[in-house]
Motif scaffolding. Structure first.
Motif, PDB file in Angstrom:
ATOM      1  N   GLY A 160       0.816  -1.206   0.000  1.00 61.72           N
ATOM      2  CA  GLY A 160       0.000   0.000   0.000  1.00 61.72           C
ATOM      3  C   GLY A 160       0.848   1.253   0.000  1.00 61.72           C
ATOM      4  O   GLY A 160       0.531   2.232  -0.674  1.00 61.72           O
ATOM      5  N   LEU A 161       1.947   1.230   0.742  1.00 61.21           N
ATOM      6  CA  LEU A 161       2.852   2.382   0.780  1.00 61.21           C
ATOM      7  C   LEU A 161       3.494   2.617  -0.586  1.00 61.21           C
ATOM      8  O   LEU A 161       3.679   3.762  -1.002  1.00 61.21           O
ATOM      9  CB  LEU A 161       3.927   2.174   1.837  1.00 61.21           C
ATOM     10  CG  LEU A 161       3.455   2.314   3.290  1.00 61.21           C
ATOM     11  CD1 LEU A 161       4.557   1.874   4.251  1.00 61.21           C
ATOM     12  CD2 LEU A 161       3.022   3.739   3.587  1.00 61.21           C
ATOM     13  N   ASP A 162       3.825   1.537  -1.288  1.00 61.06           N
ATOM     14  CA  ASP A 162       4.374   1.677  -2.644  1.00 61.06           C
ATOM     15  C   ASP A 162       3.359   2.364  -3.562  1.00 61.06           C
ATOM     16  O   ASP A 162       3.716   3.253  -4.350  1.00 61.06           O
ATOM     17  CB  ASP A 162       4.742   0.310  -3.211  1.00 61.06           C
ATOM     18  CG  ASP A 162       5.965  -0.309  -2.543  1.00 61.06           C
ATOM     19  OD1 ASP A 162       6.740   0.441  -1.920  1.00 61.06           O
ATOM     20  OD2 ASP A 162       6.128  -1.540  -2.631  1.00 61.06           O
ATOM     21  N   LEU A 163       2.098   1.942  -3.451  1.00 61.96           N
ATOM     22  CA  LEU A 163       1.051   2.542  -4.271  1.00 61.96           C
ATOM     23  C   LEU A 163       0.818   3.998  -3.899  1.00 61.96           C
ATOM     24  O   LEU A 163       0.598   4.858  -4.767  1.00 61.96           O
ATOM     25  CB  LEU A 163      -0.249   1.745  -4.118  1.00 61.96           C
ATOM     26  CG  LEU A 163      -0.234   0.316  -4.686  1.00 61.96           C
ATOM     27  CD1 LEU A 163      -1.487  -0.433  -4.268  1.00 61.96           C
ATOM     28  CD2 LEU A 163      -0.128   0.348  -6.209  1.00 61.96           C
ATOM     29  N   LEU A 164       0.887   4.290  -2.607  1.00 58.72           N
ATOM     30  CA  LEU A 164       0.701   5.674  -2.154  1.00 58.72           C
ATOM     31  C   LEU A 164       1.820   6.564  -2.680  1.00 58.72           C
ATOM     32  O   LEU A 164       1.567   7.678  -3.162  1.00 58.72           O
ATOM     33  CB  LEU A 164       0.655   5.726  -0.627  1.00 58.72           C
ATOM     34  CG  LEU A 164       0.476   7.119  -0.009  1.00 58.72           C
ATOM     35  CD1 LEU A 164      -0.860   7.734  -0.429  1.00 58.72           C
ATOM     36  CD2 LEU A 164       0.578   7.057   1.513  1.00 58.72           C
ATOM     37  N   ARG A 165       3.062   6.083  -2.604  1.00 59.92           N
ATOM     38  CA  ARG A 165       4.187   6.876  -3.119  1.00 59.92           C
ATOM     39  C   ARG A 165       4.036   7.143  -4.616  1.00 59.92           C
ATOM     40  O   ARG A 165       4.316   8.242  -5.102  1.00 59.92           O
ATOM     41  CB  ARG A 165       5.500   6.150  -2.832  1.00 59.92           C
ATOM     42  CG  ARG A 165       5.846   6.052  -1.350  1.00 59.92           C
ATOM     43  CD  ARG A 165       7.225   5.449  -1.147  1.00 59.92           C
ATOM     44  NE  ARG A 165       7.461   5.159   0.259  1.00 59.92           N
ATOM     45  CZ  ARG A 165       7.375   3.937   0.808  1.00 59.92           C
ATOM     46  NH1 ARG A 165       7.092   2.891   0.041  1.00 59.92           N
ATOM     47  NH2 ARG A 165       7.584   3.766   2.098  1.00 59.92           N
ATOM     48  N   ALA A 166       3.589   6.130  -5.350  1.00 60.99           N
ATOM     49  CA  ALA A 166       3.406   6.300  -6.796  1.00 60.99           C
ATOM     50  C   ALA A 166       2.301   7.325  -7.086  1.00 60.99           C
ATOM     51  O   ALA A 166       2.427   8.145  -8.004  1.00 60.99           O
ATOM     52  CB  ALA A 166       3.055   4.953  -7.426  1.00 60.99           C
ATOM     53  N   THR A 167       1.254   7.289  -6.296  1.00 62.61           N
ATOM     54  CA  THR A 167       0.167   8.256  -6.476  1.00 62.61           C
ATOM     55  C   THR A 167       0.638   9.667  -6.182  1.00 62.61           C
ATOM     56  O   THR A 167       0.396  10.606  -6.956  1.00 62.61           O
ATOM     57  CB  THR A 167      -1.017   7.898  -5.549  1.00 62.61           C
ATOM     58  OG1 THR A 167      -1.514   6.606  -5.892  1.00 62.61           O
ATOM     59  CG2 THR A 167      -2.135   8.924  -5.683  1.00 62.61           C
ATOM     60  N   GLU A 168       1.349   9.831  -5.063  1.00 61.63           N
ATOM     61  CA  GLU A 168       1.782  11.169  -4.649  1.00 61.63           C
ATOM     62  C   GLU A 168       2.856  11.738  -5.571  1.00 61.63           C
ATOM     63  O   GLU A 168       3.039  12.958  -5.631  1.00 61.63           O
ATOM     64  CB  GLU A 168       2.301  11.124  -3.211  1.00 61.63           C
ATOM     65  CG  GLU A 168       1.225  10.819  -2.183  1.00 61.63           C
ATOM     66  CD  GLU A 168       0.093  11.839  -2.212  1.00 61.63           C
ATOM     67  OE1 GLU A 168       0.381  13.047  -2.104  1.00 61.63           O
ATOM     68  OE2 GLU A 168      -1.067  11.424  -2.359  1.00 61.63           O
ATOM     69  N   ALA A 169       3.546  10.881  -6.303  1.00 61.99           N
ATOM     70  CA  ALA A 169       4.601  11.346  -7.211  1.00 61.99           C
ATOM     71  C   ALA A 169       4.044  12.164  -8.377  1.00 61.99           C
ATOM     72  O   ALA A 169       4.797  12.836  -9.084  1.00 61.99           O
ATOM     73  CB  ALA A 169       5.388  10.159  -7.745  1.00 61.99           C
ATOM     74  N   GLN A 170       2.716  12.117  -8.566  1.00 70.93           N
ATOM     75  CA  GLN A 170       2.099  12.868  -9.666  1.00 70.93           C
ATOM     76  C   GLN A 170       2.142  14.373  -9.433  1.00 70.93           C
ATOM     77  O   GLN A 170       2.050  15.149 -10.375  1.00 70.93           O
ATOM     78  CB  GLN A 170       0.631  12.448  -9.827  1.00 70.93           C
ATOM     79  CG  GLN A 170       0.417  10.976 -10.120  1.00 70.93           C
ATOM     80  CD  GLN A 170      -1.069  10.658 -10.161  1.00 70.93           C
ATOM     81  OE1 GLN A 170      -1.753  10.913 -11.152  1.00 70.93           O
ATOM     82  NE2 GLN A 170      -1.574  10.111  -9.065  1.00 70.93           N
ATOM     83  N   TRP A 171       2.247  14.794  -8.144  1.00 72.63           N
ATOM     84  CA  TRP A 171       2.117  16.209  -7.818  1.00 72.63           C
ATOM     85  C   TRP A 171       3.267  16.652  -6.934  1.00 72.63           C
ATOM     86  O   TRP A 171       3.839  15.873  -6.171  1.00 72.63           O
ATOM     87  CB  TRP A 171       0.796  16.459  -7.079  1.00 72.63           C
ATOM     88  CG  TRP A 171      -0.390  15.834  -7.734  1.00 72.63           C
ATOM     89  CD1 TRP A 171      -0.946  16.179  -8.920  1.00 72.63           C
ATOM     90  CD2 TRP A 171      -1.180  14.737  -7.236  1.00 72.63           C
ATOM     91  NE1 TRP A 171      -2.024  15.394  -9.210  1.00 72.63           N
ATOM     92  CE2 TRP A 171      -2.194  14.489  -8.187  1.00 72.63           C
ATOM     93  CE3 TRP A 171      -1.140  13.959  -6.087  1.00 72.63           C
ATOM     94  CZ2 TRP A 171      -3.151  13.496  -8.024  1.00 72.63           C
ATOM     95  CZ3 TRP A 171      -2.092  12.961  -5.922  1.00 72.63           C
ATOM     96  CH2 TRP A 171      -3.071  12.737  -6.880  1.00 72.63           C
ATOM     97  N   ASP A 172       3.597  17.938  -7.007  1.00 75.58           N
ATOM     98  CA  ASP A 172       4.573  18.514  -6.085  1.00 75.58           C
ATOM     99  C   ASP A 172       3.951  18.747  -4.716  1.00 75.58           C
ATOM    100  O   ASP A 172       4.594  18.583  -3.685  1.00 75.58           O
ATOM    101  CB  ASP A 172       5.108  19.840  -6.631  1.00 75.58           C
ATOM    102  CG  ASP A 172       5.985  19.634  -7.849  1.00 75.58           C
ATOM    103  OD1 ASP A 172       6.715  18.636  -7.885  1.00 75.58           O
ATOM    104  OD2 ASP A 172       5.926  20.470  -8.771  1.00 75.58           O
ATOM    105  N   HIS A 173       2.671  19.166  -4.732  1.00 74.98           N
ATOM    106  CA  HIS A 173       1.977  19.414  -3.469  1.00 74.98           C
ATOM    107  C   HIS A 173       0.478  19.331  -3.725  1.00 74.98           C
ATOM    108  O   HIS A 173       0.013  19.613  -4.833  1.00 74.98           O
ATOM    109  CB  HIS A 173       2.332  20.800  -2.908  1.00 74.98           C
ATOM    110  CG  HIS A 173       2.048  20.934  -1.440  1.00 74.98           C
ATOM    111  ND1 HIS A 173       2.925  20.495  -0.477  1.00 74.98           N
ATOM    112  CD2 HIS A 173       0.972  21.434  -0.769  1.00 74.98           C
ATOM    113  CE1 HIS A 173       2.418  20.737   0.724  1.00 74.98           C
ATOM    114  NE2 HIS A 173       1.232  21.307   0.571  1.00 74.98           N
ATOM    115  N   VAL A 174      -0.266  18.934  -2.690  1.00 78.56           N
ATOM    116  CA  VAL A 174      -1.718  18.827  -2.805  1.00 78.56           C
ATOM    117  C   VAL A 174      -2.371  19.662  -1.723  1.00 78.56           C
ATOM    118  O   VAL A 174      -2.006  19.580  -0.548  1.00 78.56           O
ATOM    119  CB  VAL A 174      -2.182  17.358  -2.675  1.00 78.56           C
ATOM    120  CG1 VAL A 174      -3.711  17.276  -2.724  1.00 78.56           C
ATOM    121  CG2 VAL A 174      -1.578  16.506  -3.788  1.00 78.56           C
TER     122      VAL A 174
END
Length: 294
Positions: free
Chosen positions: A24-38
């Motif tokens: 799940g952490l791997d998937l979360l990191r991949a998701t968050e890599a799309q943006w500089d900040h949310v």
């Protein structure tokens, strides 16, 4: 910079099924890599992501209101309605009870469609509906009501759609173990069915700031998350209700003391237009990313 006005909705969908927290952490990191900040409306998601990422990737924000859309403040004595209730495209059993409860008052139910409502109500008494209202008309209706029913909750999620019933048995959550560390979902596993007889999670709604900016007294469902307290103070800026019996008690209390609650509504309207405007949002959350020349 990504602005998310939907979270925690779609968090589970974006994350996808995973059999372990590490996956799940791997998937979360991949998701968050799309943006500089949310910038997100959900403080629980912001805290959850920042904790697991180990850096400040999310900032919890408020729902900005365009101040020139605010209707003129209407004195309580001139208002035509006791209560307005806005929204609820999906009719859960709990929300259905609340809608029925407003029907005994001089009320309006503002929503986009009538078909779903009529099918769900099944002939029960319900408030008069105002359908297809654009924003100016909706705000005008709210400004002519003494009370606006407010809830900041979602009673369903797309990725839970096939798993009705107690959230403790939701296969969708079991397949996403990282979500168990997310307060907005973990609380579902322990929801008090005598208080909230349907699984739900917090979601900041535009109806909250619209009610405040339009000068209605916010009668807010106390759901245990109480995300409204990020922006407004209970008993000072709004009134809580806990169940249907308490709902009617609080309605009567507000209607019986118009001078007291008119003053509250006026004060909260002024606070909203000053603190939670689009201009204030840009200054607080957008301009810092643009640099001194932005």
């Amino acid at each position: 910079i990504y602005i998310d006005l939907e979270e925690p909705n779609l968090v589970g969908t974006r994350l996808g099924p995973h059999k372990s927290v590490s996956k799940g952490l791997d998937l979360l990191r991949a998701t968050e890599a799309q943006w500089d900040h949310v910038l997100t409306l959900c403080p629980f998601t912001a805290a959850w992501v920042n904790h697991h990422m180990g850096v400040h990737r999310r900032t919890a924000v408020y729902y900005p209101f365009q101040t020139d859309r605010a209707p003129v403040f209407v004195p309580f004595a001139e208002r035509k309605l006791d209560i307005v209730i806005v929204g609820w495209y999906q009719i859960a059993p709990f929300t259905l009870d609340v809608i029925k409860a407003t029907a005994r008052y001089n009320s309006r139910w503002v929503r986009h469609h009538t078909t779903v409502a009529a099918a769900a109500m099944k002939g029960a008494a319900m408030p008069h509906m105002a359908t297809g209202a654009d924003l100016p008309r909706k705000l005008n209706i709210i400004s002519n009501a003494r009370i606006a029913v407010v809830y900041n909750d979602m009673f369903d999620f797309p990725f839970l759609a096939k798993h009705r019933g107690s959230t403790a048995t939701h296969a969708a959550i079991r397949d996403r173990p990282l979500l168990l560390s997310h307060y907005a979902f973990a609380y579902n596993l322990h929801h008090n069915e005598s208080h909230v007889p349907y699984p739900m999670s917090p979601q900041v709604k535009s109806r909250m700031v619209e009610a405040a900016a339009s000068g209605a007294v916010m009668l807010v469902f106390n759901d245990g998350y109480n995300v409204i307290e990020q922006y407004y103070e209970p008993g000072v800026d709004f009134v809580y209700w806990h169940n249907l019996s308490d709902f009617h008690e609080q309605v009567q209390r507000v209607l019986a003391a118009p001078a007291v609650f008119e003053a509250m509504a006026q004060r909260v309207r002024d606070k909203t237009l000053e603190r939670y405007s689009v201009d204030a949002f840009v200054q607080a959350f957008i301009r810092p990313f643009l640099g001194t020349d932005g």
